[in-house]
Design an enzyme around this catalytic site. Structure first.
Site, PDB file in Angstrom:
ATOM      1  N   LYS A 122       2.488   1.420 -21.923  1.00 21.22           N
ATOM      2  CA  LYS A 122       2.165  -0.004 -21.838  1.00 21.22           C
ATOM      3  C   LYS A 122       2.734  -0.762 -23.036  1.00 21.22           C
ATOM      4  CE  LYS A 122      -1.891   0.875 -18.998  1.00 21.22           C
ATOM      5  NZ  LYS A 122      -3.306   1.292 -19.033  1.00 21.22           N
ATOM      6  N   GLN A 166      -8.682   1.284 -22.177  1.00 23.74           N
ATOM      7  CA  GLN A 166      -8.121   2.426 -21.441  1.00 23.74           C
ATOM      8  C   GLN A 166      -9.251   3.319 -20.937  1.00 23.74           C
ATOM      9  OE1 GLN A 166      -4.776   2.945 -20.753  1.00 23.74           O
ATOM     10  NE2 GLN A 166      -5.545   4.606 -19.449  1.00 23.74           N
ATOM     11  N   ASP A 189      -7.041  -6.667 -16.459  1.00 20.75           N
ATOM     12  CA  ASP A 189      -7.211  -5.581 -15.494  1.00 20.75           C
ATOM     13  C   ASP A 189      -7.856  -6.087 -14.200  1.00 20.75           C
ATOM     14  OD1 ASP A 189      -6.165  -3.140 -16.120  1.00 20.75           O
ATOM     15  OD2 ASP A 189      -7.842  -2.505 -17.373  1.00 20.75           O
TER      16      ASP A 189
END
Lengths: 362, 362
Positions: A122, A166, A189
């Site tokens: 990422k 995460q 997200d």
């Protein structure tokens, strides 16, 4: 557009496919909790001439391919590259006009290797398009409060436009408590229940859509595949892929059915679908006989299975038996190179959208 | 349990049924925006011997009824009464133990007669079980701010455990803005996107579930109808009935399909369902041929259609052609007397749940 060829040399039955021992719940892909009732009943035996347990000789495959129709390969890798290029130029335009650069913060807790890899990927993807990335790496034995404090700091930081925790978190932490701390304005997200609620409701707009399902729909759009009025079956009902994918398809006027671990005879349902999105983490579960001729297949599964011929000892396959499916479907995503690259592209896109919104830049 | 008899003397084709002119979008029931493609194809003509356009003579009906199977009538009226009795005794127990009585506030804006009737019915139902009801009635030309102020006052009032804004609001008001002002802890309608998001997500629990869909599921539970593993079709995707009903069924491990105005050949989908919940506001749309023998039918529609023989000039019918359906289904809700009475019972239940939660009473 490319057309599919028989990339894999066999297609193990889902009941005999062996997951590589290191396999576990992967980012974005939940395993079915129970085994799905798999009725392996070839409806059109001519489409399933390749032995399901053994290997076909290449000559048979070659002959077959000359007469079999072959699906369009939905090339996620090249679409994702195109999207990243578009994002890069948008960021450059925004920077020139406002001096502001989007920022993405990632919080990593513990030392899982796969998580570290995802975070590294990422960060690299951010750099490549001009997004500033911020990272906090906390030890495995951190307290929930320490994680909450990190999130809170990023919530208040105007240079951060997206915050990503995460997953999975260490078992002593409450995922819900931690994810709820992320400001809904920075929830790139799209996992906040307020975003999911808005996604489910007609006439409401979520601030962000979860990246993997958004990537699936984006692939359909970019390949000009009509969604409105189509029958769509989503296999898997996870919070991060299956359920939001179904909600997205419904927002575009598909008629959706959600198949899951408690569904009896899933193949009877999938074989009615014009569009199938599979996100269950069961290697090769969706067979050729499960698919209506001409259907479009989006395969979110990334499953490692044993392969003695591979230098790594395993290879990656999807939830869908590719070499069977590509003879029945009109279009299909390969694994790898299908949905996978789209997830990070959508994360970058969400971060850009957030920065534009925060600074009222259009 | 009662069994169905031919209550209505005919079952108008959905394409010929005439809605009473005063019919409009009703509380909880949205009309399809477009007409659904209705394929009236009797699959088992013997089940459909009654003329669909004319009227059968009573003698034929009598003969037929002696040989036709007949569905269990799901008696919402008596179930709702039982639930109200249970709520009354719970409130009495709570009052004895804590001195606290649940309170429900209703905000009514404007002079719609139907809205006034709904509010009056809710007040009466509150009184009957011992819930204190509060009402603010604002004139049609009120400002949005005045409505927001009323809500805000009730949000801060500890004697109010539920707040209900009667819909529809006057056209100059933004429904979303106003509903979002209701504290999620007092959102007994369950319409807040945060509640809907939690309803959609696995492992999350909404504080409240919308009343009408909750009533549908409660009827299935009280009649011992299994949901897990069943195919369920919800017709209609409104925020207040269809969508949350589908989410509730999925939470109980049904495999759901949502049929809506853009669905082609809805009858092909409904005829695979073990459970059908219809909430579209189309009189008699779901015909006998749409239903799998033995299916369970929950009919949320309440549609007035012209009836010269009725003293009022109209009568109420559901979305489902009852006299055809009751010969195919194993169980069915009548209209009226099915889902209708459950909605208010669930509102009272949500208000009690809220009061118990606020005062930590179990």
């Amino acid at each position: 557009m490319a057309t599919a060829s028989t990339i894999f040399s066999d297609c193990s039955s889902s009941t005999t496919a062996r997951l590589v021992p290191l396999s576990r719940i992967r980012n974005g892909i939940l395993q079915f909790r129970q085994s799905v009732s798999v009725g392996w009943k070839p409806k059109n035996p001519s489409l399933n001439f390749i032995s399901t347990h053994g290997r076909s000789s290449s000559s048979i495959v070659t002959v077959a391919m000359a007469t079999e129709p072959s699906a369009t390969v939905i090339d996620g890798k090249s679409v994702a590259k195109k999207i990243r290029d578009e994002i890069r130029s948008e960021i450059s335009r925004m920077k020139d006009a406002t001096g502001i650069v989007p920022g993405l913060a990632v919080i990593l807790v513990g030392d899982r290797k796969d998580s570290a890899t995802y975070v590294r990927n990422k960060k690299r993807a951010c750099e490549a398009v001009g997004i500033t990335s911020y990272e906090v790496h906390l030890p495995e034995n951190s307290t929930e409060e320490e994680v909450l404090n990190s999130i809170s700091g990023f919530n208040d930081d105007p240079s951060v436009h997206g915050i990503l925790v995460q997953l999975p978190l260490p078992p002593h932490m409450n995922e819900e408590t931690i994810l709820n701390e992320v400001s809904i304005k920075k929830d790139v997200d799209g996992f906040h229940p307020l975003n999911i609620g808005r996604l489910a409701m007609r006439g409401r707009e979520p601030l962000f859509v979860p990246c993997t399902p958004k990537g699936c729909i984006e692939l359909l759009h970019r390949y000009g595949i009509e969604i409105k009025g189509k029958r769509a079956v989503v296999i898997g009902r996870s919070n991060i892929v299956g359920m939001p994918a179904a909600l997205l398809l419904q927002r575009e006027d598909a008629t959706i059915t959600i198949v899951h671990s408690r569904t009896k005879h899933p193949e009877e349902i999938t074989s009615q679908a014009d569009i199938i999105i599979s996100a269950v983490g069961q290697p090769n579960m969706v067979r050729g006989s499960w698919i209506k001729p001409g259907a479009v297949i989006i395969d979110v599964g990334i499953n490692p299975i044993e392969d003695a011929q591979s230098p790594r000892g395993y290879r990656l396959v999807g939830d869908v038996c590719y070499e069977e499916a590509c003879k029945v479907a009109s279009a299909i995503t390969p694994v790898p190179g299908g949905v996978g690259p789209m997830t990070i592209a959508m994360l970058l896109s969400n971060t850009l959208v957030s920065a534009k919104r925060a600074h009222n830049f259009e």
